[in-house]
Design an enzyme around this catalytic site. Structure first.
Site, PDB file in Angstrom:
ATOM      1  N   HIS A   1       0.819  -1.212   0.000  1.00  0.00           N
ATOM      2  CA  HIS A   1       0.000   0.000   0.000  1.00  0.00           C
ATOM      3  C   HIS A   1       0.853   1.262   0.000  1.00  0.00           C
ATOM      4  O   HIS A   1       0.495   2.267  -0.607  1.00  0.00           O
ATOM      5  CB  HIS A   1      -0.911  -0.020   1.227  1.00  0.00           C
ATOM      6  CG  HIS A   1      -1.995   0.996   1.212  1.00  0.00           C
ATOM      7  ND1 HIS A   1      -3.047   0.959   0.321  1.00  0.00           N
ATOM      8  CD2 HIS A   1      -2.204   2.088   1.977  1.00  0.00           C
ATOM      9  CE1 HIS A   1      -3.852   1.976   0.535  1.00  0.00           C
ATOM     10  NE2 HIS A   1      -3.369   2.683   1.539  1.00  0.00           N
TER      11      HIS A   1
ATOM     12  N   HIS B   1     -10.606   2.433  -1.079  1.00  0.00           N
ATOM     13  CA  HIS B   1     -10.711   2.122   0.346  1.00  0.00           C
ATOM     14  C   HIS B   1     -11.433   0.790   0.485  1.00  0.00           C
ATOM     15  O   HIS B   1     -12.428   0.659   1.198  1.00  0.00           O
ATOM     16  CB  HIS B   1     -11.439   3.243   1.098  1.00  0.00           C
ATOM     17  CG  HIS B   1     -10.660   3.768   2.255  1.00  0.00           C
ATOM     18  ND1 HIS B   1     -11.190   3.984   3.499  1.00  0.00           N
ATOM     19  CD2 HIS B   1      -9.349   4.105   2.365  1.00  0.00           C
ATOM     20  CE1 HIS B   1     -10.253   4.445   4.321  1.00  0.00           C
ATOM     21  NE2 HIS B   1      -9.127   4.528   3.654  1.00  0.00           N
TER      22      HIS B   1
END
Length: 691
Positions: A214, A260
């Protein structure tokens, strides 16, 4: 460093402690308020009479009850105030007993098994394996506990591995039975003790965050660098918080799309709300005012998926409507392949004067690093690491603490502060504290600054200056993903104006560091360095995956799928007076009024460049300034890295052919649960201008 030594009547180790800790001073046990002078550490030394006896009068009857009398002393209020203020506390021997009685440390101390007083040196092991011979002197020296995590033990007796020192979970309160103050000339022991007490940052926690997919893009950046990113209207391409294109008359557009996905599977309401908050900060950290939001939703078909869908939409509505930015478009698909891996991609567009653009870098040394926004709490710790792993369905409930919580009211205040700072040109750099929190945002500022300036820049973070709302360890302060926070880079001269603007909007504002030219990332607490590493060691992290034979890109969806337009009615879609065509009208596109430059902004979306471009050309063949941002949602890289490579290569070819630059985007891998990956699900958002 300045150390307060609590002095109880009858203490017999108080003067030893006063000598051991430099710049130390006594605090008499009847004091209940923190001293006016600086205090970086509070020490409860060993003792006997007052610490072991419980009585009404010293000359009257008593019973042996170690720690109880001290618990009733007014200084207990002072100790609690130090605890609440994050001042480290160390209890030695009987001081350890007192801290357990107060509930600041787990467990307790009882009499030695042989009922005898013990006084001799014992070899003790610290967490890192270093060992020292340290004297013990106790009668009630046997530690017992019921609930204790292994990482709370910082010291053990070498001979039997029993516990000699423990701390609380946040590593702000410490207790130990051996007496280091009786070895004043052993400087290595003192240095080791200070490393422990001042919460030396955990290297393993830093590595987890920085090496996560990430944060590092370690599996995909080698493919992404081949994208077409140039164009005469491009001011800023990939590598910043948002892409920027020039739209004329002194104005520019900022655009960005983010995922998300993992958070909405664990906590769909907060996962969605903070997804909206995060994309907004990507825009206004560039100095731009957000004018439009877009939501791209992929849900499953089972009952759990329906619950996730309802709460995700509720979270988007709650945050976006409160913060005051309209949702003007997006799309919605349902398929069983998303039962255990729903997707939420959020796009945002903002407008900024070209002269007010702020970049996410620290370009010069001797600049302040300023923290603004909300206080730091225990939310989202480890979130970036969590988003870089596949799910195990049996462990979902244990991931709740990795999810951030959002406050759109504070976000609205933060927007106004950042826009005012941009208009007044008071900052040289700005960065959202998103994934990886303060750690990643400060590193991003410095790393970008190093690349732009060619200088050996570093930074020094004063972790004890960070505004906090919870009692956190230094590591957790560094990696907390609390929302609604920004880091600014400022000259010394502009710092007071920045502080005053934040005060006007009632937000936290604190100078928490400085830009250096030593090439190091340094963290200190109360003037003691607790972490240091060369910046360049963070800059090159990569991982390669073997491509599987059947790992190829195939489109998941047809170009159009019917939407229930009224699903979008829960979002404010006309706020700002710019929405010429929003989500309630038919057609998967949006039109915004850019009255600042007398033009219309068209936005289309789809799984690939040709889909977006076809829609755009159908609306207006004379569209200019066409630009793309992408959100690339794929499964576990072992299943999908080949499909990812194919897709990016195709996108690069199409964009180069049509001269449409990609100015930014996001990659979301590990959309995989129990070994089952989603199919490739990319989303592109294209913008174009028309007179």
């Amino acid at each position: 460093m300045h150390v307060g030594i609590v002095r109880y009547p009858g203490s017999n180790c108080d003067f030893d402690a006063l000598r051991y800790f430099e710049n130390s001073f006594f605090i008499w046990h009847t004091e209940s308020n923190l001293p006016d002078r600086q205090m970086d550490l509070l020490v409860l030394p060993g003792g006997f009479a007052f610490g072991d006896r419980e009585y009404t009068e010293a000359t009257g009857k008593y019973v042996i009850n170690p720690g109880q009398k001290a618990l009733e002393s007014p200084v207990s209020d002072l100790i609690l105030k130090a605890y609440n203020n994050g001042i480290p506390i160390l209890g030695i021997c009987n001081g350890f007993q007192i801290l357990t009685k107060m509930g600041l440390l787990p467990g307790g101390l009882i009499q030695n098994k042989d009922k005898k007083f013990h006084s001799y040196p014992v070899n003790c092991l610290f967490e890192d394996g270093s060992d020292f011979d340290i004297p013990i002197a106790n009668n009630h020296g046997l530690y017992y506990y019921e609930d204790l995590n292994e990482d709370q033990v910082f010291l053990r007796y070498h001979n039997d591995n029993s516990i000699a020192g423990v701390c609380n979970k946040n590593r702000t309160v410490f207790g130990m039975m051996p007496h280091p103050e009786r070895l004043p000339n052993n400087l290595k022991l003192k240095e080791k003790l200070f490393e422990v007490v001042f919460s030396k940052v955990k290297e393993s926690s830093i590595a987890k965050i920085m090496e996560s997919e990430h944060v590092s893009y370690k599996s995909t950046k080698k493919f992404l660098k081949n994208l077409y990113t140039e164009g005469p209207h491009v001011i800023q391409g990939p590598g910043e918080n948002a892409g920027i294109i020039d739209i004329g008359n002194g104005y520019a557009l900022c655009l960005r799309i983010e995922s998300h996905n993992h958070p909405i599977f664990i906590n769909p309401f907060q996962g969605a709300a903070t997804g909206v908050g995060g994309i907004l900060r990507d825009i206004f950290t560039m100095g731009a005012r957000p004018i439009a939001l877009f939501d791209f939703l992929r849900f499953g078909t089972n009952e759990r998926a329906k619950e996730i869908e309802a709460k995700t939409i509720q979270g988007i509505s709650y945050y976006g409507n409160c913060v005051g930015v309209p949702v003007v478009g997006g799309d919605y698909y349902v398929d069983e392949v998303y039962n255990s891996n729903p997707l939420l991609n959020v796009g945002c567009i903002g407008i900024v004067k070209t002269e007010n653009i702020i970049y996410g870098n620290a370009p010069n040394k001797d600049r302040y690093i300023i923290y603004i926004g909300a206080k730091t709490g225990a939310e989202g710790i480890g979130g970036a690491d969590m988003a870089s792993k596949q799910f195990d369905s049996d462990n979902i409930d244990n991931l709740e603490d990795n999810i951030q919580t959002g406050d759109p009211y504070l976000e609205k205040l933060l927007i106004e502060v950042c826009c005012e700072l941009a208009e007044k040109k008071l900052v040289e750099g700005m960065q959202d504290m998103g994934a990886g929190g303060l750690l990643c945002s400060s590193l991003e500022l410095v790393i970008r600054g190093r690349k732009k300036s060619g200088s050996n820049l570093g930074c020094h973070i004063f972790i004890d200056k960070v505004p906090v709302k919870d009692n956190l360890s230094s590591t957790d302060i560094l990696i907390s993903e609390s929302q609604e926070r920004m880091l600014l880079i400022s000259t010394v001269e502009n710092s007071n104006q920045i502080i005053n603007i934040c005060r006007k909007w009632d937000l936290e504002c604190q100078i928490i560091g400085k830009v250096t030219d030593d090439g190091n990332y340094t963290v200190s607490k109360r003037n003691i360095d607790i972490y240091q590493k060369e910046i360049e060691s963070f800059e090159e992290i990569s991982q390669d995956w073997d491509r599987r034979e059947n790992d190829k890109f195939e489109k998941m969806f047809k170009e159009e799928q019917e939407n229930d337009n009224m699903k979008w009615s829960v979002y404010d879609n006309t706020l700002g007076g710019r929405t010429l065509k929003g989500p309630l009208e038919d057609g998967s596109y949006a039109i915004m009024d850019l009255f600042e430059v007398g033009k219309k902004l068209y936005i289309t979306w789809g799984p690939d460049c040709s889909t977006c471009l076809t829609k755009m050309m159908h609306l207006d063949k004379n569209m200019t300034h066409k630009t793309i941002v992408n959100c690339l949602n794929f499964g576990h890289p072992q299943d999908s890295i080949g499909a990812f490579e194919d897709y990016v290569a195709e996108l690069a070819r199409d964009c180069r052919e049509h001269q449409i630059p990609v100015v930014g985007g996001n990659v979301s891998l590990y959309n995989c649960t129990d070994g089952n990956s989603i199919p490739p699900s990319p989303i592109l958002m294209m913008v174009g201008l028309s007179a």
